[in-house]
Structures are given as structure tokens and as C-alpha cells.
Design an enzyme around this catalytic site. Structure first.
Site, mmCIF file in Angstrom:
data_model
loop_
_atom_site.group_PDB
_atom_site.id
_atom_site.type_symbol
_atom_site.label_atom_id
_atom_site.label_comp_id
_atom_site.label_asym_id
_atom_site.label_seq_id
_atom_site.Cartn_x
_atom_site.Cartn_y
_atom_site.Cartn_z
ATOM 1 N N LYS A 245 47.044 76.739 -21.610
ATOM 2 C CA LYS A 245 47.756 75.909 -22.588
ATOM 3 C C LYS A 245 46.813 75.496 -23.718
ATOM 4 O O LYS A 245 47.118 75.671 -24.904
ATOM 5 C CB LYS A 245 48.346 74.668 -21.916
ATOM 6 C CG LYS A 245 49.023 73.719 -22.896
ATOM 7 C CD LYS A 245 49.231 72.339 -22.298
ATOM 8 C CE LYS A 245 49.393 71.297 -23.374
ATOM 9 N NZ LYS A 245 49.373 69.932 -22.880
ATOM 10 N N ASP B 48 53.933 73.294 -22.623
ATOM 11 C CA ASP B 48 53.684 71.932 -22.165
ATOM 12 C C ASP B 48 54.924 71.447 -21.413
ATOM 13 O O ASP B 48 55.828 72.236 -21.126
ATOM 14 C CB ASP B 48 53.329 71.016 -23.350
ATOM 15 C CG ASP B 48 54.482 70.880 -24.343
ATOM 16 O OD1 ASP B 48 55.587 71.424 -24.087
ATOM 17 O OD2 ASP B 48 54.299 70.223 -25.377
#
Length: 219
Positions: free
Chosen positions: A127, A145
Site C-alpha cells: 500500500k 486502503d
């Protein structure tokens, strides 16, 4: 009835067109930064923490530690207190200081661009790496997310619960020119309309193309 690939692709294009219409197509970063390494450290701090809180912390932090070398030389205990309010500060502090040292020693103070090099840095997962690739290097990348995971599932675009699998599922579903924008737009949608605790389906401009909204409306 199971949605055909053709129908799903058409629905995805309608969703993207509506997101573009509502939010535009300009890249926006919610974490304040002036350098590549400042963004990297801000993203590391943002794990399990709001961007707003991180921005409050970094406003002081980036003045106290104005250079990468200052981060590398930081006292661990003092640094933990500096970022205490972001949560999980023991690990974050240790990783940020270690990360600063690696960037200086191995990369001449520059944040690398490849997913392999980025994820090898202390405290950096896919991420965080994809945020850097998208925002610093404009490399098409999908950032997963909590908002992206939740809303992509609500929209019926992914089935997995695992962020890495969701990333690859979205890469197959979304056109490449919207990979970065998807995270930016879905964060905005998740904070304003499709809130986790109480989604405002009746107000959502995607409700006609959202299976969850139709289910909530009893369709």
C-alpha cells in the site's frame, strides 16, 4: 443473476465517468509533504491513523527534522514521543529511522521507484509503495486502503478480503488511467457519502450502479 463481463465493464465505465464528473481527474494527495521521503514517512505514520492527524504531527515533525539525515540521527525514545499520537508509535518510529538510514546508505537520499525496492524498506508494504509510485513517480498503481477495500466490495468489483488480492482484482477491472484516481476518489466518497457506519445510499451518485445500494433500497 450473475453479471456478465460485458455488463460489468460497462458498469465500471459508468462509475468512473460519474466519479470523474463529481471529483475531477486531478491527482490529489491528502498527506502534506514537500519531498519524496517526507511523503514516505507520512504514509508509514498513516497506518491505523487518519491523514488529518498525521498532517498535524508532520507540521511540527518536518520542522524539527528538516533533513533525511536528521531523521536518521533521531533518538528513538524522543522520536517515539514526537509521533506518539499516530498510534503504534514504537514500530513506526523504529521503521522510519531505519528507513532514513537505508535511503541515505543505499539510495543517495532518494526514495526508489520500483515495487521491489520500496517493499524492501523497513515498514513499507505494498500500500505504502503504491502511494509513492503513484504520487511521486506517476506510475499507475492501485492503492488499497480501508475505504477502497470496503467500497470496491460494496460495488461488487472485488470479492477478496485480502488487500493484495484486491489490488490485483482491481487492476483487472479498472482501466490503467484510473488506477491512481480510484484510491483518491474512493477515499473522498468514503469520507463524505459511503461512510462505514452509516452509508448515505440515497444521496450517492453511484447508487444506480451499486449492488449494495440497490439491496438497501429493497430492489
Amino acid at each position: 443473476m450473475k453479471e456478465s463481463k460485458k455488463d460489468r465493464d460497462a458498469r465500471v465505465l459508468r462509475i468512473l465517468a460519474e466519479l470523474d464528473r463529481q471529483y475531477g481527474t486531478e491527482y490529489r494527495c491528502y498527506l502534506n509533504h514537500e519531498t519524496d521521503w517526507q511523503l514516505l514517512f507520512a504514509v508509514i505514520m498513516s497506518a491505523q491513523c487518519t491523514d488529518a492527524r498525521v498532517n498535524i504531527v508532520t507540521e511540527t515533525l518536518f520542522k524539527k527534522y528538516p533533513t533525511l539525515q536528521a531523521f536518521a540521527d533521531a533518538d528513538l525514545k524522543e522520536f517515539e514521543q514526537d509521533i506518539h499520537s499516530t498510534g503504534f508509535y514504537h514500530n513506526k518510529a523504529k521503521n522510519i529511522i531505519a528507513c532514513a538510514k537505508v535511503l541515505i546508505d543505499q539510495y543517495g537520499g532518494k526514495v526508489p521507484s520500483s515495487i521491489e525496492e520500496l517493499t524492501a524498506l523497513p515498514g513499507v508494504g505494498r500500500k505504502t509503495a503504491n502511494v509513492i509510485r503513484g504520487n511521486i513517480y506517476n506510475e499507475p498503481s492501485v492503492v488499497v486502503d480501508t475505504h477502497v477495500k470496503r467500497i470496491s466490495r460494496k460495488l461488487g468489483l472485488v470479492t477478496s478480503e485480502d488487500p493484495v488480492k484486491i489490488e490485483f482484482e482491481l487492476m483487472k477491472v479498472l482501466p490503467k488511467d484510473h488506477w491512481i484516481l480510484w484510491n483518491i476518489d474512493i477515499i473522498t466518497l468514503g469520507r463524505t457519502i459511503c461512510e462505514a457506519r452509516k452509508p448515505k445510499c440515497g444521496e450517492c451518485f453511484l447508487r444506480n450502479d451499486c449492488p449494495s445500494a440497490k439491496l438497501a433500497a429493497g430492489e
